[in-house]
Design an enzyme around this catalytic site. Structure first.
Site, short mmCIF file in Angstrom:
data_model
loop_
_atom_site.label_atom_id
_atom_site.label_comp_id
_atom_site.label_asym_id
_atom_site.label_seq_id
_atom_site.Cartn_x
_atom_site.Cartn_y
_atom_site.Cartn_z
N GLY A 50 0.80 -1.22 0.00
CA GLY A 50 0.00 0.00 0.00
C GLY A 50 0.83 1.26 0.00
CB CYS A 51 4.19 2.10 0.97
SG CYS A 51 3.67 2.11 2.68
CD GLN A 52 3.48 6.72 -5.58
OE1 GLN A 52 3.68 7.68 -4.83
NE2 GLN A 52 2.86 6.85 -6.73
#
Length: 138
Positions: A50-52
């Site tokens: 969910g983190c870029q």
């Protein structure tokens, strides 16, 4: 965590910054203070979805039942956000982590309103992951 300020000092230092450029630089500086994450801890099980950016967070519980967090990111600002989150959860038991709401702290810092949507989503993903790991330990 001795290299990082406590919650109250974090907030004081953050509010002393004259503008958001200074605040971003302070966040990056906090990230630079995090201890180096071991290569073996950069594993898929410690990766935060969910983190870029690439983010790894490791949670261990010490003999006193207090959680110890370690983390890293390939992006300087994200590594700083990891440090901010770790400061907020410092010296807590797994149950404390599950019960603790970081949002009021972010509001006091006006943090989320100055992050891009993708950074805000990544920050939320980190918090969800930490709380889930803590729930598994409690």
């Amino acid at each position: 965590m001795a290299l990082l300020p406590d919650k109250e000092k974090l907030l004081r230092n953050f509010l002393r910054c004259a503008n958001w450029e200074e605040k971003y630089l302070y966040i990056i500086e906090l990230g630079q203070r995090l201890p180096e994450l071991r290569d073996e801890d950069r594993s898929p099980q410690n990766s935060i979805q969910g983190c870029q950016s690439q983010v790894w967070i490791v949670m261990r519980q010490n003999a006193q039942g207090i959680i110890e967090l370690q983390g890293d990111s390939d992006a300087a600002i994200v590594k700083g956000l990891i440090a901010v989150v770790f400061i907020l959860y410092d010296q807590m038991t797994p149950q404390d982590v599950v019960n603790f709401d970081v949002r009021p702290w972010f509001e006091k810092m006006a943090l989320t309103q100055h992050l891009t949507p993708s950074r805000s989503q990544g920050l939320e993903a980190m918090i969800r992951a930490i709380r889930a790991k803590a729930a598994a330990l409690s």
